[in-house]
Write a protein that holds these residues in place. Structure first.
Motif, PDB file in Angstrom:
ATOM      1  N   ALA A   7     -13.230 -20.758   4.371  1.00 51.27           N
ATOM      2  CA  ALA A   7     -12.231 -19.719   4.633  1.00 51.27           C
ATOM      3  C   ALA A   7     -12.644 -18.399   3.986  1.00 51.27           C
ATOM      4  CB  ALA A   7     -10.867 -20.163   4.113  1.00 51.27           C
ATOM      5  N   LEU A   8     -13.131 -18.472   2.754  1.00 56.83           N
ATOM      6  CA  LEU A   8     -13.581 -17.264   2.065  1.00 56.83           C
ATOM      7  C   LEU A   8     -14.789 -16.662   2.779  1.00 56.83           C
ATOM      8  CD1 LEU A   8     -13.225 -15.382  -0.335  1.00 56.83           C
ATOM      9  CD2 LEU A   8     -14.671 -16.915  -1.687  1.00 56.83           C
ATOM     10  N   ALA A   9     -15.695 -17.520   3.250  1.00 55.32           N
ATOM     11  CA  ALA A   9     -16.870 -17.039   3.976  1.00 55.32           C
ATOM     12  C   ALA A   9     -16.464 -16.344   5.272  1.00 55.32           C
ATOM     13  CB  ALA A   9     -17.814 -18.199   4.272  1.00 55.32           C
ATOM     14  N   LEU A  10     -15.467 -16.887   5.954  1.00 56.04           N
ATOM     15  CA  LEU A  10     -14.984 -16.269   7.190  1.00 56.04           C
ATOM     16  C   LEU A  10     -14.414 -14.887   6.910  1.00 56.04           C
ATOM     17  CD1 LEU A  10     -14.251 -16.279  10.184  1.00 56.04           C
ATOM     18  CD2 LEU A  10     -12.164 -17.554   9.584  1.00 56.04           C
ATOM     19  N   PHE A  11     -13.629 -14.764   5.840  1.00 58.50           N
ATOM     20  CA  PHE A  11     -13.083 -13.451   5.494  1.00 58.50           C
ATOM     21  C   PHE A  11     -14.200 -12.449   5.219  1.00 58.50           C
ATOM     22  CE2 PHE A  11     -12.181 -10.439   2.103  1.00 58.50           C
ATOM     23  CZ  PHE A  11     -11.207  -9.669   2.727  1.00 58.50           C
ATOM     24  N   LEU A  12     -15.191 -12.862   4.437  1.00 57.14           N
ATOM     25  CA  LEU A  12     -16.286 -11.948   4.101  1.00 57.14           C
ATOM     26  C   LEU A  12     -17.067 -11.541   5.345  1.00 57.14           C
ATOM     27  CD1 LEU A  12     -17.573 -13.656   0.831  1.00 57.14           C
ATOM     28  CD2 LEU A  12     -16.228 -11.551   1.027  1.00 57.14           C
ATOM     29  N   LEU A  13     -17.241 -12.465   6.285  1.00 62.56           N
ATOM     30  CA  LEU A  13     -17.933 -12.143   7.531  1.00 62.56           C
ATOM     31  C   LEU A  13     -17.155 -11.115   8.343  1.00 62.56           C
ATOM     32  CD1 LEU A  13     -20.180 -12.661   9.605  1.00 62.56           C
ATOM     33  CD2 LEU A  13     -18.795 -14.551  10.498  1.00 62.56           C
ATOM     34  N   ASN A 101      -4.225  -7.977  -1.682  1.00 61.92           N
ATOM     35  CA  ASN A 101      -4.089  -7.426  -0.331  1.00 61.92           C
ATOM     36  C   ASN A 101      -3.931  -5.913  -0.364  1.00 61.92           C
ATOM     37  OD1 ASN A 101      -2.037  -6.600   2.052  1.00 61.92           O
ATOM     38  ND2 ASN A 101      -3.366  -8.273   2.731  1.00 61.92           N
ATOM     39  N   THR A 102      -3.151  -5.418  -1.308  1.00 64.98           N
ATOM     40  CA  THR A 102      -2.934  -3.979  -1.423  1.00 64.98           C
ATOM     41  C   THR A 102      -4.237  -3.245  -1.725  1.00 64.98           C
ATOM     42  OG1 THR A 102      -0.675  -4.347  -2.216  1.00 64.98           O
ATOM     43  CG2 THR A 102      -1.651  -2.189  -2.657  1.00 64.98           C
ATOM     44  N   VAL A 103      -5.022  -3.793  -2.633  1.00 62.30           N
ATOM     45  CA  VAL A 103      -6.304  -3.181  -2.995  1.00 62.30           C
ATOM     46  C   VAL A 103      -7.269  -3.195  -1.806  1.00 62.30           C
ATOM     47  CG1 VAL A 103      -8.355  -3.428  -4.450  1.00 62.30           C
ATOM     48  CG2 VAL A 103      -6.074  -3.658  -5.453  1.00 62.30           C
ATOM     49  N   PRO A 128      -6.839  -6.605   5.405  1.00 64.98           N
ATOM     50  CA  PRO A 128      -6.364  -7.737   6.204  1.00 64.98           C
ATOM     51  C   PRO A 128      -4.849  -7.700   6.365  1.00 64.98           C
ATOM     52  CG  PRO A 128      -6.702  -8.436   3.951  1.00 64.98           C
ATOM     53  CD  PRO A 128      -7.112  -6.983   4.012  1.00 64.98           C
ATOM     54  N   SER A 129      -4.340  -8.423   7.348  1.00 69.27           N
ATOM     55  CA  SER A 129      -2.900  -8.467   7.590  1.00 69.27           C
ATOM     56  C   SER A 129      -2.172  -9.041   6.378  1.00 69.27           C
ATOM     57  CB  SER A 129      -2.603  -9.329   8.820  1.00 69.27           C
ATOM     58  OG  SER A 129      -1.226  -9.672   8.876  1.00 69.27           O
ATOM     59  N   ALA A 130      -1.226  -8.270   5.844  1.00 67.04           N
ATOM     60  CA  ALA A 130      -0.442  -8.759   4.708  1.00 67.04           C
ATOM     61  C   ALA A 130       0.490  -9.883   5.135  1.00 67.04           C
ATOM     62  CB  ALA A 130       0.347  -7.617   4.084  1.00 67.04           C
ATOM     63  N   HIS A 131       1.095  -9.750   6.330  1.00 63.83           N
ATOM     64  CA  HIS A 131       1.968 -10.806   6.824  1.00 63.83           C
ATOM     65  C   HIS A 131       1.211 -12.136   6.883  1.00 63.83           C
ATOM     66  CE1 HIS A 131       4.788  -7.656   7.890  1.00 63.83           C
ATOM     67  NE2 HIS A 131       5.632  -8.535   8.411  1.00 63.83           N
ATOM     68  N   ALA A 132       0.002 -12.100   7.454  1.00 63.73           N
ATOM     69  CA  ALA A 132      -0.785 -13.322   7.592  1.00 63.73           C
ATOM     70  C   ALA A 132      -1.249 -13.838   6.235  1.00 63.73           C
ATOM     71  CB  ALA A 132      -1.992 -13.072   8.502  1.00 63.73           C
ATOM     72  N   ALA A 190      -7.479 -16.518   6.513  1.00 65.90           N
ATOM     73  CA  ALA A 190      -8.606 -17.068   5.762  1.00 65.90           C
ATOM     74  C   ALA A 190      -8.493 -16.747   4.277  1.00 65.90           C
ATOM     75  CB  ALA A 190      -9.927 -16.541   6.325  1.00 65.90           C
ATOM     76  N   LEU A 191      -8.218 -15.480   3.968  1.00 69.41           N
ATOM     77  CA  LEU A 191      -8.157 -15.085   2.565  1.00 69.41           C
ATOM     78  C   LEU A 191      -6.919 -15.647   1.883  1.00 69.41           C
ATOM     79  CD1 LEU A 191      -9.518 -13.549   0.309  1.00 69.41           C
ATOM     80  CD2 LEU A 191      -8.292 -11.479   1.031  1.00 69.41           C
ATOM     81  N   GLY A 192      -5.806 -15.707   2.600  1.00 65.70           N
ATOM     82  CA  GLY A 192      -4.591 -16.270   2.016  1.00 65.70           C
ATOM     83  C   GLY A 192      -4.758 -17.723   1.631  1.00 65.70           C
ATOM     84  N   PHE A 193      -5.371 -18.504   2.530  1.00 69.40           N
ATOM     85  CA  PHE A 193      -5.611 -19.915   2.238  1.00 69.40           C
ATOM     86  C   PHE A 193      -6.599 -20.065   1.083  1.00 69.40           C
ATOM     87  CE2 PHE A 193      -8.243 -23.740   2.975  1.00 69.40           C
ATOM     88  CZ  PHE A 193      -7.261 -24.707   2.812  1.00 69.40           C
ATOM     89  N   ALA A 194      -7.685 -19.292   1.137  1.00 67.96           N
ATOM     90  CA  ALA A 194      -8.695 -19.389   0.080  1.00 67.96           C
ATOM     91  C   ALA A 194      -8.109 -18.994  -1.272  1.00 67.96           C
ATOM     92  CB  ALA A 194      -9.895 -18.500   0.416  1.00 67.96           C
TER      93      ALA A 194
END
Length: 211
Positions: A7-13, A101-103, A128-132, A190-194
Motif C-alpha cells: 500500500a505504501l509503495a502504491l502511494f509512492l508510485l 494529509n495536511t502536509v 491525496p484525498s483526505a476523505h479517502a 493506500a496511505l490511510g491503510f499503510a
C-alpha cells in the motif's frame, strides 16, 4: 506490518507519477476515464437526483467533522473503560493521519479536477484525498479492534467486509461529485491503510496495553 508495504509503495508510485514525465500521460489517462464516464453530455453527474444526493450523504461520512467526531467517541469509550493506552493509540494514529494529509496536500499542491463543475464545495488541494485517507485510517483501526475481540470467523469477515465497503463508497463518492481525481482517492486509500497499520503497530510497541 507486511500488508502495509504494498500500500505504501502504491502511494509512492502515484505521488511520483505526478512529477515524472514518463508516467504523467498514463496517470492523466487513468484519471480522466472514470470522471468522464460518470458525467453526461452536459457535464452533470449521471443518475437521478436522489442518487446524487445519496453520493453527497456518503461523502459526508468521510468529512473531517464526522471522522473527528467519531474518533473522539472511540477515544472516549476506550478511556471510560479504563483503556487509556488504547485511547492514546487511536488519538495518535487518527490525528497523525490528519496532520500527514495536511502536509502532503500543501507540499504536492495538486489542483482539484477541472474537467467539470464540482457538485460540492472544496477548500484544499487534491492529492491525496483526505476523505479517502482519513476514513481508511480510522475505519481500519476500529475494525481491527473489533475483529480482535471476535472468536468466530464469520463476524470477523463481516466486520472486515463492512469496513472495506464503507471506505470504498466514501472514496468513490468523491470521484462521482467531481472533487477528486481517481488517483487522489487511490493514493488516499493506500496511505490511510499503510499509516493505520504502521503507526498502529508502532503505538502497540511503545504503549504497553494499547492493543
Amino acid at each position: 506490518m507486511r500488508p502495509s508495504l504494498p500500500a505504501l509503495a502504491l502511494f509512492l508510485l502515484l505521488a511520483a507519477a505526478l512529477s515524472l514525465p514518463g508516467l504523467r500521460p498514463w496517470l492523466l489517462a487513468f484519471d480522466q476515464f472514470l470522471p468522464v464516464l460518470l458525467r453526461n453530455a452536459q457535464g452533470l453527474p449521471r443518475g437521478p437526483d436522489w442518487f446524487n444526493e445519496m453520493a453527497r450523504d456518503v461523502s459526508a461520512l468521510g468529512s473531517m467533522t464526522v471522522l473527528i467526531g467519531a474518533g473522539l467517541l472511540v477515544i472516549t469509550a476506550h478511556w471510560l473503560r479504563g483503556a487509556g493506552a488504547q485511547a492514546l493509540r487511536v488519538g495518535i494514529v487518527l490525528f497523525g493521519a490528519i496532520a500527514l494529509n495536511t502536509v502532503l496536500k500543501a507540499l504536492i499542491a495538486r489542483p482539484r479536477p477541472d474537467l467539470f463543475e464540482p457538485a460540492t464545495q472544496v477548500f484544499t488541494n487534491s492529492f491525496p484525498s483526505a476523505h479517502a485517507m482519513i476514513s481508511a485510517t480510522l475505519v481500519t483501526i476500529i475494525a481491527r479492534d473489533l475483529m480482535a475481540a471476535q472468536d468466530k470467523i464469520a463476524p470477523t469477515r463481516f466486520i472486515a467486509g463492512s469496513a472495506a465497503l464503507l471506505v470504498v463508497l466514501i472514496g468513490l463518492s468523491r470521484i462521482h461529485l467531481g472533487v477528486h481525481w481517481p488517483s487522489d482517492v487511490l493514493a488516499g486509500w493506500a496511505l490511510g491503510f499503510a499509516w493505520a497499520r504502521l503507526a498502529g503497530e508502532a503505538c502497540r510497541r511503545a504503549l504497553p496495553g494499547s492493543g
